[in-house]
Design an enzyme around this catalytic site. Structure first.
Site, short mmCIF file in Angstrom:
data_model
loop_
_atom_site.label_atom_id
_atom_site.label_comp_id
_atom_site.label_asym_id
_atom_site.label_seq_id
_atom_site.Cartn_x
_atom_site.Cartn_y
_atom_site.Cartn_z
N HIS A 230 28.83 -20.29 -80.62
CA HIS A 230 29.81 -19.39 -80.03
C HIS A 230 29.16 -18.26 -79.23
O HIS A 230 29.84 -17.53 -78.50
CB HIS A 230 30.70 -18.80 -81.13
CG HIS A 230 32.05 -18.36 -80.65
ND1 HIS A 230 32.53 -18.64 -79.38
CD2 HIS A 230 33.04 -17.65 -81.26
CE1 HIS A 230 33.74 -18.14 -79.24
NE2 HIS A 230 34.07 -17.52 -80.37
N ASP B 198 32.49 -20.39 -75.20
CA ASP B 198 33.74 -19.74 -75.60
C ASP B 198 34.71 -20.78 -76.17
O ASP B 198 34.57 -21.99 -75.94
CB ASP B 198 34.38 -19.03 -74.41
CG ASP B 198 33.53 -17.86 -73.91
OD1 ASP B 198 32.81 -17.28 -74.73
OD2 ASP B 198 33.59 -17.57 -72.70
#
Length: 460
Positions: free
Chosen positions: A431, A435
């Protein structure tokens, strides 16, 4: 020639010692001993003086000449025999880029064993693969010494063993010697039958029974406590240690997050059932489901390049190529052979490459080059019945796709409830780089292609 022979006694000793140490040409020992005795007795100097002083002794000269000829022949035999033996050292081979050491897993040859070309002498386990140490010489040889032991950590170039190459006749002569030793075994066992006679005095076991409570008392165990359960301790292989280190490192470094989806496998199953026979007939391999997921993933990676990228320091490296790693479970641990340029391969090429890599992984013959690189990984836990999981990223990649078991489930299709073959998909991603929008878009793209493979043909 006489001066050379006069120095022969000093040369005979070392030559005889060499031949004896190597156990070669034992049938000539009598000739060697006779030559050594004759030369050491001083008869050579006597013959040298006699040949110069007695010009009229024809018979003596002929006798001396014949003896000197015999001696010269034996001296030549010494030289040719010593040269026929050559010591060869076998060393640890190069084990691939960035790999400089390994652990000796197995030693397959021992001193005295005959070794031929391409025979495996030992196996060395590295962080990624198992390396075979092979003898590459053309001539057969005998192991004279081992310089390694099992579980020893060795470096590239470390001496593994020493070999003595011999003539083919010597190797052939050594082969029948082994069976000849077998009849001697029964003779050695004959005397063992004699001690079996004095067995009449059997009161001894009765006296041994009281010793049992004493052993119990000295064990240190609390009376009435259950006995300890059996346990086994097995040293972790270097591959298992490396896998554990890398996976834990991924958890500590990456911001791992997983997203899920489900895919209807009806279209892929129908395509496989319709064309599997033609596919096998033309390409020689079976049409499976993995090739469809590889092609769908490659297509999605080109559409969402962030999933194919990686963080390097304070930079993002976007890879403009698609090398997909396929996780393969082996008895020694997990390996990930790589499909190079997967986006340019067709279904048949994907299937053939996966079969080849899978076989090499299970046989332990896969090389480090086969696993180097990789920009994305696919793990198929469905072959073991897994319904849902969150796979861990394979560093230094940024995402991994997890496939699962195909299960018939009730689904709403066209307003009606139908039984459909459904598979759960999981995408674990870093992450820090990817995204949520990109991760979900990527996984949804795979779902769309699997549910309608015709999209690959029309590129939409």
């Amino acid at each position: 020639m006489l001066r050379a022979l006069s120095r022969a006694p000093q040369a005979v000793g070392p030559a005889l010692g060499y031949l004896t140490a190597n156990g070669a040409l034992r049938e000539a020992e009598s000739s060697i001993t006779a030559l050594r005795t004759w030369l050491a007795s001083g008869q050579l100097q006597h013959l040298h003086g006699a040949s110069q002083a007695s010009s009229n002794g024809v018979a003596r000269q002929q006798s001396a000449s014949s003896k000197m000829g015999w001696a010269a022949t034996q001296a030549r035999w010494f030289r040719s025999t010593v040269c026929a033996h050559e010591a060869i050292d076998v060393k640890v081979p190069a084990m691939g880029e960035s790999v400089s050491e390994g652990t000796v897993a197995n030693i397959l040859k021992k001193p005295g064993d005959l070794v031929r070309e391409n025979d495996i002498i030992a196996q060395i386990e590295t962080d990624k693969v198992t390396i075979d140490v092979k003898y590459t010489g053309k001539e057969a040889g005998t192991v004279t010494a081992l310089h390694i032991k099992e579980q020893e950590v060795v470096q590239v170039g470390k001496l593994v063993c020493s070999l003595d190459t011999t003539a083919g006749a010597t190797a052939a002569a050594a082969a029948p010697a082994a069976p000849a030793a077998k009849p001697a075994a029964p003779k050695a066992e004959a005397p063992k039958a004699a001690p079996a006679a004095p067995k009449p005095p059997t009161p001894a076991p009765a006296a041994a029974k009281p010793a049992a409570p004493a052993a119990d008392a000295g064990s240190g165990r609390v009376p009435g406590a259950p006995p300890p359960k059996p346990e086994r301790r097995v040293k972790m292989t270097r591959l298992r240690q490396r896998v554990a280190e890398r996976l834990k490192g991924a958890q500590n470094t990456y911001a791992l997050l997983s997203t899920f989806n489900e895919v209807d496998m009806t279209s892929v199953i129908d395509m496989r059932n319709q064309y599997k026979d033609l596919f096998l007939e033309k390409h020689g391999v079976k049409l499976g489901f993995m090739s469809a997921f590889v092609k769908a993933s490659a297509y999605a990676l080109n559409e969402v390049p962030a999933v194919n990228a990686v963080i390097d320091g304070d930079e993002i490296v976007y890879r403009d190529y698609v090398d997909i790693s396929i996780a393969v479970a082996t008895p020694k641990g997990l390996v990930v052979p790589v499909l190079r340029s997967a986006d340019k391969l067709n279904f048949a090429q994907v299937e053939k490459t996966m079969i080849e890599m899978g076989k090499k992984a299970r046989d332990g013959t896969i090389s480090i080059d086969d696993m180097a690189g990789g920009t994305f990984t696919i793990s198929n836990g469905g072959v073991y019945g897994s319904m849902l999981s969150t796979p861990i990223i394979n560093p230094p990649q940024s995402a991994i796709l997890g496939m699962h078991a195909i299960v018939q489930r009730p689904m709403v299709v066209g307003g009606k409830i139908e039984a459909r073959p459904m598979m759960n998909l999981a995408l674990t991603y870093d992450h820090r780089l990817i995204d949520g929008r990109e991760a979900v878009t990527f996984l949804k793209r795979i779902k769309e292609i699997i549910e309608d493979p015709r999209r690959l043909l029309i590129d939409c």
